[in-house]
Motif scaffolding. Sequence first.
Motif, PDB file in Angstrom:
ATOM      1  N   GLN A  52       0.834  -1.211   0.000  1.00  0.00           N
ATOM      2  CA  GLN A  52       0.000   0.000   0.000  1.00  0.00           C
ATOM      3  C   GLN A  52       0.866   1.256   0.000  1.00  0.00           C
ATOM      4  O   GLN A  52       1.151   1.841   1.033  1.00  0.00           O
ATOM      5  CB  GLN A  52      -0.963   0.031   1.203  1.00  0.00           C
ATOM      6  CG  GLN A  52      -2.016   1.120   1.060  1.00  0.00           C
ATOM      7  CD  GLN A  52      -2.802   1.380   2.327  1.00  0.00           C
ATOM      8  OE1 GLN A  52      -2.723   2.460   2.890  1.00  0.00           O
ATOM      9  NE2 GLN A  52      -3.573   0.390   2.789  1.00  0.00           N
ATOM     10  N   THR A  92      -3.116  -7.341  -2.202  1.00  0.00           N
ATOM     11  CA  THR A  92      -1.717  -7.672  -1.891  1.00  0.00           C
ATOM     12  C   THR A  92      -1.183  -8.882  -2.656  1.00  0.00           C
ATOM     13  O   THR A  92      -0.113  -8.816  -3.271  1.00  0.00           O
ATOM     14  CB  THR A  92      -1.564  -7.906  -0.379  1.00  0.00           C
ATOM     15  OG1 THR A  92      -1.823  -6.666   0.269  1.00  0.00           O
ATOM     16  CG2 THR A  92      -0.157  -8.362  -0.016  1.00  0.00           C
ATOM     17  N   LYS A 174       3.633 -10.478   6.092  1.00  0.00           N
ATOM     18  CA  LYS A 174       2.536 -11.336   5.601  1.00  0.00           C
ATOM     19  C   LYS A 174       3.102 -12.490   4.766  1.00  0.00           C
ATOM     20  O   LYS A 174       3.964 -12.252   3.918  1.00  0.00           O
ATOM     21  CB  LYS A 174       1.602 -10.530   4.686  1.00  0.00           C
ATOM     22  CG  LYS A 174       1.033  -9.275   5.295  1.00  0.00           C
ATOM     23  CD  LYS A 174       0.237  -8.516   4.224  1.00  0.00           C
ATOM     24  CE  LYS A 174      -0.353  -7.235   4.791  1.00  0.00           C
ATOM     25  NZ  LYS A 174      -1.116  -6.470   3.762  1.00  0.00           N
ATOM     26  N   ASP A 297       0.708  -0.770   4.943  1.00  0.00           N
ATOM     27  CA  ASP A 297      -0.666  -1.185   4.637  1.00  0.00           C
ATOM     28  C   ASP A 297      -1.506  -1.303   5.904  1.00  0.00           C
ATOM     29  O   ASP A 297      -2.660  -0.887   5.934  1.00  0.00           O
ATOM     30  CB  ASP A 297      -0.651  -2.530   3.902  1.00  0.00           C
ATOM     31  CG  ASP A 297      -2.047  -2.985   3.494  1.00  0.00           C
ATOM     32  OD1 ASP A 297      -2.649  -2.313   2.632  1.00  0.00           O
ATOM     33  OD2 ASP A 297      -2.538  -3.986   4.048  1.00  0.00           O
ATOM     34  N   HIS A 301      -4.816   1.243   6.227  1.00  0.00           N
ATOM     35  CA  HIS A 301      -6.233   0.858   6.322  1.00  0.00           C
ATOM     36  C   HIS A 301      -6.922   1.609   7.455  1.00  0.00           C
ATOM     37  O   HIS A 301      -8.090   1.943   7.368  1.00  0.00           O
ATOM     38  CB  HIS A 301      -6.366  -0.649   6.570  1.00  0.00           C
ATOM     39  CG  HIS A 301      -6.242  -1.458   5.328  1.00  0.00           C
ATOM     40  ND1 HIS A 301      -7.243  -1.540   4.394  1.00  0.00           N
ATOM     41  CD2 HIS A 301      -5.225  -2.218   4.850  1.00  0.00           C
ATOM     42  CE1 HIS A 301      -6.859  -2.318   3.395  1.00  0.00           C
ATOM     43  NE2 HIS A 301      -5.626  -2.740   3.648  1.00  0.00           N
ATOM     44  N   HIS A 346      -0.199  -2.044  -4.497  1.00  0.00           N
ATOM     45  CA  HIS A 346      -1.443  -1.334  -4.775  1.00  0.00           C
ATOM     46  C   HIS A 346      -1.396   0.008  -4.070  1.00  0.00           C
ATOM     47  O   HIS A 346      -0.552   0.218  -3.198  1.00  0.00           O
ATOM     48  CB  HIS A 346      -2.673  -2.132  -4.309  1.00  0.00           C
ATOM     49  CG  HIS A 346      -2.571  -2.575  -2.880  1.00  0.00           C
ATOM     50  ND1 HIS A 346      -2.687  -1.703  -1.825  1.00  0.00           N
ATOM     51  CD2 HIS A 346      -2.325  -3.788  -2.325  1.00  0.00           C
ATOM     52  CE1 HIS A 346      -2.524  -2.367  -0.692  1.00  0.00           C
ATOM     53  NE2 HIS A 346      -2.287  -3.645  -0.956  1.00  0.00           N
ATOM     54  N   HIS A 481      -8.564  -0.835  -0.548  1.00  0.00           N
ATOM     55  CA  HIS A 481      -8.129  -0.817  -1.939  1.00  0.00           C
ATOM     56  C   HIS A 481      -8.675  -2.081  -2.563  1.00  0.00           C
ATOM     57  O   HIS A 481      -8.748  -3.104  -1.896  1.00  0.00           O
ATOM     58  CB  HIS A 481      -6.600  -0.811  -2.015  1.00  0.00           C
ATOM     59  CG  HIS A 481      -5.980  -1.827  -1.099  1.00  0.00           C
ATOM     60  ND1 HIS A 481      -5.779  -3.140  -1.456  1.00  0.00           N
ATOM     61  CD2 HIS A 481      -5.590  -1.734   0.200  1.00  0.00           C
ATOM     62  CE1 HIS A 481      -5.260  -3.796  -0.423  1.00  0.00           C
ATOM     63  NE2 HIS A 481      -5.144  -2.974   0.599  1.00  0.00           N
TER      64      HIS A 481
END
Length: 578
Positions: A52, A92, A174, A297, A301, A346, A481
């Motif tokens: 992000q 993602t 992640k 990210d 959010h 993204h 997103h």
Amino acid sequence: MRRCLLVNYTAMRFSLRRCLLLLFLLAGVAASGFGSAYNARPKLVVIIVIDQFRGDYLERYRDQFGEGGFRLLLDHGAYFTDCNYDYANTRTAPGHATLFSGAYSDGHGIMANEWWDPQKKKMVTSVQDDATTIVGVASTGPGSSPHNLLADTLGDELKLASQGKARVFGVALKDRAAVLPAGFAGDGAYWIDPKTGAWITSTYYRRELPKWVADFNSSRIEKYWNQEWKDANGKVLRSTAPRKNKNGDPATFYEVVGSTPLANDYEFDFARELAENEKLGSGPATDLLVVSLSANDILGHQVGPDSPEMQAMVLATDKQLADFFTFVGHQVGGLANVWLALSADHGVAPLPSVAGALHIPAEGLGNEKLRVQINSALSAKLSPGRSVEFVRALDYPVAWLDQDAFTSLKISEEAAEHAAGEAMEQAGLRGYFTRTQLAKGAVPASELGQKYMHSYSPLGGWYVLGVPTPYTIGAASGTDHSSPYTYDTHVPLAFYGIPFQPGTYRTHSEPVDMAVTFASLLGINAPTHAVGRVLVEALLATHRADSSASPPAQTIPPRKHPDQIRPVSLVATQRSRP
Ligand SMILES: [Zn+2]
């Protein structure tokens, strides 16, 4: 050689012969090993993906960046200002798969972070693999692997070309952001156990953690708790003191540390340890290290792209990059031995309240509320008097259908997806594309049709891709997103290294171009399904000539769909290397 030239005259002839013989032998070893073409390649390619990170941040905060971080790429590298994903599923897992396969979802198969598995009758993640288990913490769940990828990656091609001698690693908080960039042949992918923050991997890569990872876990995690994150003025923005989450349970490392720049420090700390222990950049072939920064990210959010906290995060990232690039230079005997790239998986939508304050229509719709609404419309039409869960999951704007619910009513996939799409339109979506339609390639010959075509995957059972109204998101709070619009598709793309002509390039570029450009420069095959182009306008003349079959230097070769490329003049503000 130096020693050879220092011998006295009488010994010279003999010594020169010995030196030449030695050189021939060395050349022979290199050539028989993996091809002498590697001699001119960099020791290490480092690719930073920020999870992000919208393309406009680089301009928004440029005057606040220090030396050596983003500006190493902006001022001394090749910087593409107009890089956009040409698909709709800006999430993602697809983003990382796209960057490293040089293909879109219709090539690499990863069209979402999670999808409905019709055999298991539940949602599965893009990388979960029941044939593997987690390594590093006690876990009963499945491990992760790239087994769902339908295309190979830049790292895989590097491994093939060097007969396994190149080493390839992916690091992220992640799993999907570490696993997909490392490809099938990656030597390691490391991510964290969300609860404890411990670095883990899966049996796909190895049976036990390397000792250095176990040591890192036992000695380094603690120092990231009980810290304060302060902005440039010393104001405390967040603390990583242990706390309860909204369910009343102890909040996890991922929740507490994950949304602060401390998490990026933690990742870079680990990446340094990895580079040193795996001796990256010191092998016979080019190594590849991918670091995906997840904290941006997690915070994004919650607070959106326009908050002071996001600004502080971006500026912290700038400093962290500067430190890491300095480290990388030391690791391989100077930055001349490294090629760097920066991109993102993204962008992100503004908070609906921020867009709304400017009279731009925007809304946080709430995934679950929308799913209930779509299911009741479908039930009213298909099973009057009986409420059925036709849509099992809604990850706005994508609906995952329960095919059993439809087949028990003798409804075909095509009709089911069409009915769900109609219900989605009634619920406020602007339009929809069904899986059946995309599988047949039956989309309008438009920019939007092309974006949805690129979002198709044969994985994931029956589904409908809704077309969202701009600035609407599925989250009821914060932002998200997952749209085909510029705020989600626009990402940075920048390179640094000897082959690149420093400058700002306003030519059309896409994230799929990164792997293709690197493959060409490395003299290896592009990944199997790559559709990107070599960014020839950003290469020094010597390297342009290198990319075989290149058109004349100032022409941009057509992509598969030439109508998509805006006519451009090559604007390159020339800058020097530091
Ligand atoms: Zn996200």
